[in-house]
Design a protein around this motif. Structure first.
Motif, PDB file in Angstrom:
ATOM      1  N   GLU A  20       0.859  -1.187   0.000  1.00  0.00           N
ATOM      2  CA  GLU A  20       0.000   0.000   0.000  1.00  0.00           C
ATOM      3  C   GLU A  20       0.892   1.234   0.000  1.00  0.00           C
ATOM      4  O   GLU A  20       1.824   1.316   0.803  1.00  0.00           O
ATOM      5  N   ARG A  22      -0.553   4.690  -0.805  1.00  0.00           N
ATOM      6  CA  ARG A  22      -1.310   5.954  -0.772  1.00  0.00           C
ATOM      7  C   ARG A  22      -1.398   6.475   0.659  1.00  0.00           C
ATOM      8  O   ARG A  22      -1.363   5.703   1.606  1.00  0.00           O
ATOM      9  N   TYR A  25      -7.280   6.709   1.437  1.00  0.00           N
ATOM     10  CA  TYR A  25      -8.158   5.833   0.668  1.00  0.00           C
ATOM     11  C   TYR A  25      -9.599   6.191   1.032  1.00  0.00           C
ATOM     12  O   TYR A  25      -9.907   6.406   2.207  1.00  0.00           O
ATOM     13  N   GLY A 115       3.915   1.459  -9.829  1.00  0.00           N
ATOM     14  CA  GLY A 115       3.194   2.728  -9.814  1.00  0.00           C
ATOM     15  C   GLY A 115       1.903   2.743  -9.039  1.00  0.00           C
ATOM     16  O   GLY A 115       1.267   3.794  -8.941  1.00  0.00           O
ATOM     17  N   THR A 116       1.498   1.609  -8.475  1.00  0.00           N
ATOM     18  CA  THR A 116       0.220   1.563  -7.768  1.00  0.00           C
ATOM     19  C   THR A 116       0.226   0.444  -6.729  1.00  0.00           C
ATOM     20  O   THR A 116       1.109  -0.409  -6.738  1.00  0.00           O
ATOM     21  N   ASP A 117      -0.760   0.474  -5.863  1.00  0.00           N
ATOM     22  CA  ASP A 117      -0.895  -0.566  -4.846  1.00  0.00           C
ATOM     23  C   ASP A 117      -1.131  -1.924  -5.511  1.00  0.00           C
ATOM     24  O   ASP A 117      -1.605  -1.996  -6.648  1.00  0.00           O
ATOM     25  N   PHE A 128      -2.846  -5.598  -9.577  1.00  0.00           N
ATOM     26  CA  PHE A 128      -2.676  -4.162  -9.395  1.00  0.00           C
ATOM     27  C   PHE A 128      -4.041  -3.547  -9.150  1.00  0.00           C
ATOM     28  O   PHE A 128      -5.036  -3.954  -9.758  1.00  0.00           O
ATOM     29  N   THR A 129      -4.082  -2.531  -8.290  1.00  0.00           N
ATOM     30  CA  THR A 129      -5.312  -1.784  -8.030  1.00  0.00           C
ATOM     31  C   THR A 129      -5.071  -0.340  -8.431  1.00  0.00           C
ATOM     32  O   THR A 129      -4.103   0.279  -7.981  1.00  0.00           O
ATOM     33  N   TYR A 130      -5.953   0.186  -9.275  1.00  0.00           N
ATOM     34  CA  TYR A 130      -5.838   1.562  -9.744  1.00  0.00           C
ATOM     35  C   TYR A 130      -6.891   2.414  -9.048  1.00  0.00           C
ATOM     36  O   TYR A 130      -8.040   1.998  -8.907  1.00  0.00           O
ATOM     37  N   ARG A 140      -8.892  -2.863 -11.573  1.00  0.00           N
ATOM     38  CA  ARG A 140      -7.877  -3.821 -11.117  1.00  0.00           C
ATOM     39  C   ARG A 140      -7.376  -4.574 -12.341  1.00  0.00           C
ATOM     40  O   ARG A 140      -8.101  -4.736 -13.318  1.00  0.00           O
TER      41      ARG A 140
END
Length: 172
Positions: A20, A22, A25, A115-117, A128-130, A140
């Motif tokens: 994670e 970010r 959320y 670049g992402t979680d 990947f989760t966008y 995803r």
């Protein structure tokens, strides 16, 4: 349709890692608003939000099968209110069998990060989760290419090695 993370955990045989990155959320989450208004969990599972029960059951079942679940969070310091909220709730992840560590973003500056979680299952499959700018999940994507898997594996292991275990991390 099964949630993709649940699908990945159900198939995992050895490991599941969650990275994670970010600082916020779903900021409109009513439970987060409740926390900001002063509600605290006090390490009491009975005070947890309703959504927690199914996650607790899933994590407990997954770790009982011998799957090691590790969650690493890269956070800016000073931390946001949302990260304080996550930290306050993380006792529940640990109680469900997850290993959780925190890494200040400053200590991650020289790590080649995705670049992402993401979730990675058995060091072979990535989810990947966008997110939108405000922290809502917008898509995803499953990936299995060896170069992508190696980037994620290497990044996660470096983060994990540098990060502080949940029990020792104090948000600043």
């Amino acid at each position: 349709m099964k949630h993709p993370v649940r699908e990945g955990l159900a198939k995992a045989q050895h490991s599941a890692v969650h990275l994670e990155m970010r600082d916020s959320y779903t900021p409109d989450d009513p439970e987060f608003a409740r926390w900001r208004a002063g509600h605290r969990y006090g390490n009491d599972p009975k005070k947890l939000p309703d959504w927690w029960g199914p996650w607790h059951d899933l994590a407990t079942e997954t770790t009982a099968r011998g799957v090691v679940m590790r969650r690493a969070r890269i956070v800016s310091e000073p931390v946001t209110d949302y990260i304080r909220y996550e930290h306050d709730l993380t006792f529940a992840n640990v109680a469900a069998g997850e290993l959780v560590r925190w890494l200040p973003r400053r200590k991650a500056a020289d790590i080649a990060l995705p670049g992402t979680d993401l979730w990675m299952f058995d060091s072979s499959t990535i989810l990947f989760t966008y997110f939108s700018g405000n922290g809502d999940v917008v898509d995803r994507e499953w990936r299995t290419e060896p170069t992508v898997v190696e980037l994620v594996r290497s990044a996660f292991e470096t983060v994990w090695e540098r990060a502080t275990p949940h029990e020792e991390y104090k948000p600043v």
